[in-house]
Motif scaffolding. Structure first.
Motif, mmCIF file in Angstrom:
data_model
loop_
_atom_site.group_PDB
_atom_site.id
_atom_site.type_symbol
_atom_site.label_atom_id
_atom_site.label_comp_id
_atom_site.label_asym_id
_atom_site.label_seq_id
_atom_site.Cartn_x
_atom_site.Cartn_y
_atom_site.Cartn_z
ATOM 1 N N LYS A 32 -81.041 -2.739 26.927
ATOM 2 C CA LYS A 32 -82.224 -3.588 27.093
ATOM 3 C C LYS A 32 -82.845 -3.426 28.474
ATOM 4 O O LYS A 32 -84.044 -3.617 28.642
ATOM 5 N N ALA A 33 -82.025 -3.097 29.469
ATOM 6 C CA ALA A 33 -82.546 -2.901 30.817
ATOM 7 C C ALA A 33 -83.296 -1.582 30.921
ATOM 8 O O ALA A 33 -83.930 -1.309 31.944
ATOM 9 N N GLY A 34 -83.254 -0.759 29.894
ATOM 10 C CA GLY A 34 -84.001 0.492 29.884
ATOM 11 C C GLY A 34 -83.247 1.673 30.447
ATOM 12 O O GLY A 34 -83.823 2.717 30.713
ATOM 13 N N GLU A 37 -80.060 6.479 29.576
ATOM 14 C CA GLU A 37 -79.187 7.567 30.019
ATOM 15 C C GLU A 37 -77.815 7.048 30.445
ATOM 16 O O GLU A 37 -76.838 7.783 30.457
ATOM 17 N N ASN A 38 -77.751 5.757 30.799
ATOM 18 C CA ASN A 38 -76.472 5.175 31.204
ATOM 19 C C ASN A 38 -75.804 4.395 30.072
ATOM 20 O O ASN A 38 -74.805 3.725 30.296
ATOM 21 N N ALA A 39 -76.349 4.467 28.881
ATOM 22 C CA ALA A 39 -75.799 3.690 27.763
ATOM 23 C C ALA A 39 -74.400 4.163 27.390
ATOM 24 O O ALA A 39 -73.608 3.390 26.871
ATOM 25 N N GLY A 40 -74.084 5.412 27.658
ATOM 26 C CA GLY A 40 -72.760 5.938 27.341
ATOM 27 C C GLY A 40 -71.761 5.769 28.462
ATOM 28 O O GLY A 40 -70.704 6.388 28.444
ATOM 29 N N ILE A 41 -72.070 4.925 29.430
ATOM 30 C CA ILE A 41 -71.192 4.784 30.595
ATOM 31 C C ILE A 41 -69.814 4.250 30.208
ATOM 32 O O ILE A 41 -68.805 4.637 30.803
#
Length: 126
Positions: A32-34, A37-41
């Motif tokens: 949600k924060a946009g 690219e970091n969603a897979g952290i």
């Protein structure tokens, strides 16, 4: 004994449900924060932890062999210690109502894991 096992299973299930839910909330917040690219952290963090565990677990058969060996030693100690502490009439009461056999078995299994840890640590230093 069944009550203790049932309580442990219930608490473990509650822990897993809460952990999965909080991981989901964290992923959703990142998306949600946009920061797509970091969603897979979280997956990268889990992957790095599993590679560390695989490196430490180079000798799985040694580990489980030591744990089984020390568990057997614990059972032998429990078997030999019971009749010597109590007369034959109270031996059954000792095995059914005392927590001492469980403590002896857990300590002996823990010693197996400690011996494995020391062996692996010693092998890493070479």
């Amino acid at each position: 004994m069944n009550q203790v096992l049932m309580a442990a299973v219930i608490f473990f299930a509650i822990y897993q449900i809460i952990k999965n839910f909080t991981d989901f909330l964290l992923k959703r917040k990142v998306i949600k924060a946009g920061h797509f690219e970091n969603a897979g952290i979280l997956e990268q963090k889990v992957a790095s932890i599993t590679t560390e565990n695989q490196e430490a677990n180079k000798y799985p058969s040694l580990k489980w062999g030591l744990v089984a060996f020390f568990a057997g030693i614990g059972f032998i100690i429990i078997n030999q210690m019971g009749p010597s502490l109590y007369n034959e009439d109270n031996y059954r009461n000792f095995m059914e109502n005392s927590m001492l056999p469980f403590g002896i078995e857990l300590v002996s299994i823990s010693l197996g894991f400690i011996v494995y840890f020391l062996i692996v640590t010693f092998m890493k230093k070479k």
